[in-house]
Design a protein around this motif. Sequence first.
Motif, mmCIF file in Angstrom:
data_model
loop_
_atom_site.group_PDB
_atom_site.id
_atom_site.type_symbol
_atom_site.label_atom_id
_atom_site.label_comp_id
_atom_site.label_asym_id
_atom_site.label_seq_id
_atom_site.Cartn_x
_atom_site.Cartn_y
_atom_site.Cartn_z
ATOM 1 N N SER A 5 81.523 13.290 -9.080
ATOM 2 C CA SER A 5 80.924 12.621 -10.031
ATOM 3 C C SER A 5 80.627 11.375 -9.093
ATOM 4 C CB SER A 5 81.499 12.476 -11.312
ATOM 5 O OG SER A 5 82.779 11.542 -11.156
ATOM 6 N N PRO A 6 79.765 10.415 -9.729
ATOM 7 C CA PRO A 6 79.588 9.040 -8.905
ATOM 8 C C PRO A 6 80.639 8.238 -9.151
ATOM 9 C CG PRO A 6 77.411 9.682 -10.132
ATOM 10 C CD PRO A 6 78.556 10.663 -10.520
ATOM 11 N N ARG A 7 81.515 8.563 -10.410
ATOM 12 C CA ARG A 7 82.781 7.490 -10.469
ATOM 13 C C ARG A 7 83.945 8.093 -9.676
ATOM 14 N NH1 ARG A 7 82.332 7.419 -16.795
ATOM 15 N NH2 ARG A 7 81.022 5.786 -17.228
ATOM 16 N N SER A 8 84.023 9.714 -9.230
ATOM 17 C CA SER A 8 84.693 9.918 -8.436
ATOM 18 C C SER A 8 84.553 9.578 -6.857
ATOM 19 C CB SER A 8 84.910 11.730 -8.460
ATOM 20 O OG SER A 8 85.575 12.091 -9.682
ATOM 21 N N LEU A 9 83.275 9.466 -6.615
ATOM 22 C CA LEU A 9 82.966 8.806 -5.433
ATOM 23 C C LEU A 9 83.222 7.440 -5.055
ATOM 24 C CD1 LEU A 9 81.828 9.577 -2.446
ATOM 25 C CD2 LEU A 9 79.282 9.178 -3.554
ATOM 26 N N ALA A 10 82.747 6.799 -6.232
ATOM 27 C CA ALA A 10 83.483 5.174 -6.241
ATOM 28 C C ALA A 10 85.002 5.244 -6.131
ATOM 29 C CB ALA A 10 82.936 4.674 -7.708
ATOM 30 N N ALA A 11 85.749 5.915 -6.850
ATOM 31 C CA ALA A 11 87.180 6.038 -6.677
ATOM 32 C C ALA A 11 87.570 6.038 -5.005
ATOM 33 C CB ALA A 11 87.862 6.966 -7.457
ATOM 34 N N PHE A 12 86.872 7.238 -4.359
ATOM 35 C CA PHE A 12 86.824 7.246 -2.920
ATOM 36 C C PHE A 12 86.864 5.803 -2.279
ATOM 37 C CE2 PHE A 12 85.453 8.414 1.403
ATOM 38 C CZ PHE A 12 86.463 9.047 1.818
ATOM 39 N N GLY A 13 85.398 5.309 -2.428
ATOM 40 C CA GLY A 13 84.964 3.951 -2.076
ATOM 41 C C GLY A 13 85.910 2.936 -2.005
ATOM 42 N N GLU A 14 86.495 2.781 -3.478
ATOM 43 C CA GLU A 14 87.575 2.049 -3.538
ATOM 44 C C GLU A 14 88.762 2.232 -2.589
ATOM 45 O OE1 GLU A 14 88.095 -1.110 -5.876
ATOM 46 O OE2 GLU A 14 86.052 -0.868 -4.934
ATOM 47 N N LEU A 15 89.325 3.418 -2.578
ATOM 48 C CA LEU A 15 90.455 3.633 -1.538
ATOM 49 C C LEU A 15 90.176 2.988 -0.187
ATOM 50 C CD1 LEU A 15 93.130 5.313 -1.443
ATOM 51 C CD2 LEU A 15 91.602 7.177 -0.458
ATOM 52 N N TYR A 16 89.051 3.383 0.344
ATOM 53 C CA TYR A 16 88.492 2.813 1.522
ATOM 54 C C TYR A 16 88.530 1.262 1.717
ATOM 55 C CZ TYR A 16 88.449 6.539 5.178
ATOM 56 O OH TYR A 16 88.646 7.358 6.352
ATOM 57 N N ARG A 17 87.875 0.722 0.677
ATOM 58 C CA ARG A 17 87.795 -0.759 0.575
ATOM 59 C C ARG A 17 89.196 -1.488 0.358
ATOM 60 N NH1 ARG A 17 88.508 -4.667 -2.671
ATOM 61 N NH2 ARG A 17 89.241 -3.577 -4.528
ATOM 62 N N ASN A 18 90.071 -0.710 -0.069
ATOM 63 C CA ASN A 18 91.365 -1.228 -0.304
ATOM 64 C C ASN A 18 92.475 -1.011 0.789
ATOM 65 O OD1 ASN A 18 93.000 -2.971 -1.921
ATOM 66 N ND2 ASN A 18 94.320 -1.275 -2.873
ATOM 67 N N GLU A 19 91.657 -0.379 2.187
ATOM 68 C CA GLU A 19 92.379 -0.343 3.318
ATOM 69 C C GLU A 19 93.207 1.111 3.135
ATOM 70 O OE1 GLU A 19 94.199 -3.951 4.325
ATOM 71 O OE2 GLU A 19 92.474 -4.409 5.830
ATOM 72 N N GLY A 20 92.775 1.848 2.341
ATOM 73 C CA GLY A 20 93.600 3.224 2.178
ATOM 74 C C GLY A 20 94.538 3.233 1.156
ATOM 75 N N ARG A 21 94.691 2.180 0.276
ATOM 76 C CA ARG A 21 95.863 2.041 -0.653
ATOM 77 C C ARG A 21 95.176 2.234 -1.970
ATOM 78 N NH1 ARG A 21 96.812 -2.319 2.523
ATOM 79 N NH2 ARG A 21 95.879 -3.578 0.965
ATOM 80 N N THR A 22 95.961 3.019 -2.936
ATOM 81 C CA THR A 22 95.641 2.938 -4.250
ATOM 82 C C THR A 22 95.833 1.401 -4.876
ATOM 83 O OG1 THR A 22 97.907 3.674 -5.078
ATOM 84 C CG2 THR A 22 96.373 5.401 -4.570
ATOM 85 N N PRO A 23 95.382 1.430 -6.173
ATOM 86 C CA PRO A 23 95.490 0.141 -6.897
ATOM 87 C C PRO A 23 97.142 -0.021 -7.088
ATOM 88 C CG PRO A 23 93.765 1.075 -7.865
ATOM 89 C CD PRO A 23 94.267 2.049 -6.911
ATOM 90 N N ALA A 24 98.032 1.016 -7.214
ATOM 91 C CA ALA A 24 99.349 0.972 -7.242
ATOM 92 C C ALA A 24 100.189 0.592 -6.089
ATOM 93 C CB ALA A 24 99.831 2.267 -7.947
ATOM 94 N N GLY A 25 99.139 0.523 -5.132
ATOM 95 C CA GLY A 25 99.815 0.315 -3.686
ATOM 96 C C GLY A 25 100.427 1.397 -2.766
ATOM 97 N N GLN A 26 100.124 2.684 -3.294
ATOM 98 C CA GLN A 26 100.326 3.780 -2.564
ATOM 99 C C GLN A 26 99.378 3.933 -1.335
ATOM 100 O OE1 GLN A 26 101.247 7.517 -4.685
ATOM 101 N NE2 GLN A 26 101.429 8.862 -2.937
ATOM 102 N N GLN A 27 99.776 4.079 -0.200
ATOM 103 C CA GLN A 27 99.017 4.120 1.273
ATOM 104 C C GLN A 27 98.784 5.786 1.184
ATOM 105 O OE1 GLN A 27 98.588 1.270 3.074
ATOM 106 N NE2 GLN A 27 96.648 2.373 3.717
ATOM 107 N N VAL A 28 97.435 6.144 0.902
ATOM 108 C CA VAL A 28 96.977 7.384 1.020
ATOM 109 C C VAL A 28 96.349 7.772 2.378
ATOM 110 C CG1 VAL A 28 95.247 9.176 0.084
ATOM 111 C CG2 VAL A 28 96.794 7.589 -1.428
ATOM 112 N N VAL A 29 95.473 6.862 2.845
ATOM 113 C CA VAL A 29 94.769 7.101 4.128
ATOM 114 C C VAL A 29 95.397 5.986 4.982
ATOM 115 C CG1 VAL A 29 92.566 7.059 5.501
ATOM 116 C CG2 VAL A 29 92.618 8.063 3.313
ATOM 117 N N PRO A 30 95.873 6.057 6.208
ATOM 118 C CA PRO A 30 96.410 4.891 7.062
ATOM 119 C C PRO A 30 95.417 4.079 7.174
ATOM 120 C CG PRO A 30 96.945 7.003 8.105
ATOM 121 C CD PRO A 30 95.886 7.456 6.916
ATOM 122 N N ALA A 31 95.709 2.534 6.965
ATOM 123 C CA ALA A 31 94.960 1.412 6.905
ATOM 124 C C ALA A 31 94.345 1.570 8.507
ATOM 125 C CB ALA A 31 95.757 0.257 6.903
#
Length: 338
Positions: A223-249
């Motif tokens: 969904s576009p919202r799911s794609l946006a969630a992925f974009g936000e993960l990258y915009r936030n240098e690989g971190r979730t809003p809770a601060g968990q590092q999913v993709v290395p910065a």
Amino acid sequence: MNRRSILALAATAPFLKPTLLGAQPAAPTTIPSLLDDAARLEPLRTALVLQDGETVSERGYRGNAPDRPTNIKSASKSILSAMVGIAIDKGLLEGPDQKIAPLLRRELPADPDPRMNEVTIGHLLSMQAGLARTSGPNYGRWVSSRDWVRAALAMPFEDEPGGAMLYSTGSSHLLSAILTRVGGKPTLALARDWFAPVEGFRIAAWDRDPQGIYLGGNQMAMSPRSLAAFGELYRNEGRTPAGQQVVPAAWVAASWRQRTNSRFNGDGYGYGWFLRELGGRPVVYAWGYGGQMLYIAPSLRLTIVMTSAEDNPSARTGYRDELHALAAGIIVAAGTLG
């Protein structure tokens, strides 16, 4: 007005309302009004804009909605790139300089070109493997083959590894095969495990090849919202809003570093991401056939998703340029918000 400002204004012109001669200056164009105006783009299905992680505005056109899964086409190449970065961080892969021949030895041609021994993970990510393309006019024949991995590896070399960009979904599919092998699970299962901490991220469906390997770089439904969630993960240098590092910065930064240029549009290309300037700002974007777009403008903390009808090309029709102009207008408008 400097040249950069003039070019930014020209790019946004289709989406900026003119001021009548002698009248008071018009109110600044807003993001909601830009998305309203965008309804004139017949192929456009959804548009979604987030700033600082908050939804600024969203639209569904012609009966579509931002929470409905759609085929994001080659925008999924950016997700494959993220998975490679995670695999490296987990020690499943050595790094972008790792050679692919030992990882795919069983699928190599009987007498491979010696240059095959020089192709690396990084070459696949940046579309610089040197192998002839499986995209474009070769795509139908490639997906009609009995073994897509073997067929991609059997393509003749048209350049040296590390040479010119040869955009090819076959290169991304080789990455999916490699991830499946080193991860011990199908790529979809790995994605669901690895992106589980990302709220809102979900791959609804994904096509597979005759051997059951998920198609790297195409035919993925989100969904576009799911794609946006992925974009936000990258915009936030690989971190979730809770601060968990999913993709290395460091991997996010490496993915957005220009490695080559597209011979079709001149834009830069990193590891699964295009790079250019829009609205006077540096932007990275994922692009799928038909006009499936994910834009990130880091300097404005901005993420933009657009999805479109998937049955027509967006480049040679000029539609992709209209989407770029819409994104540029959004970026200009977002810049006025601070």
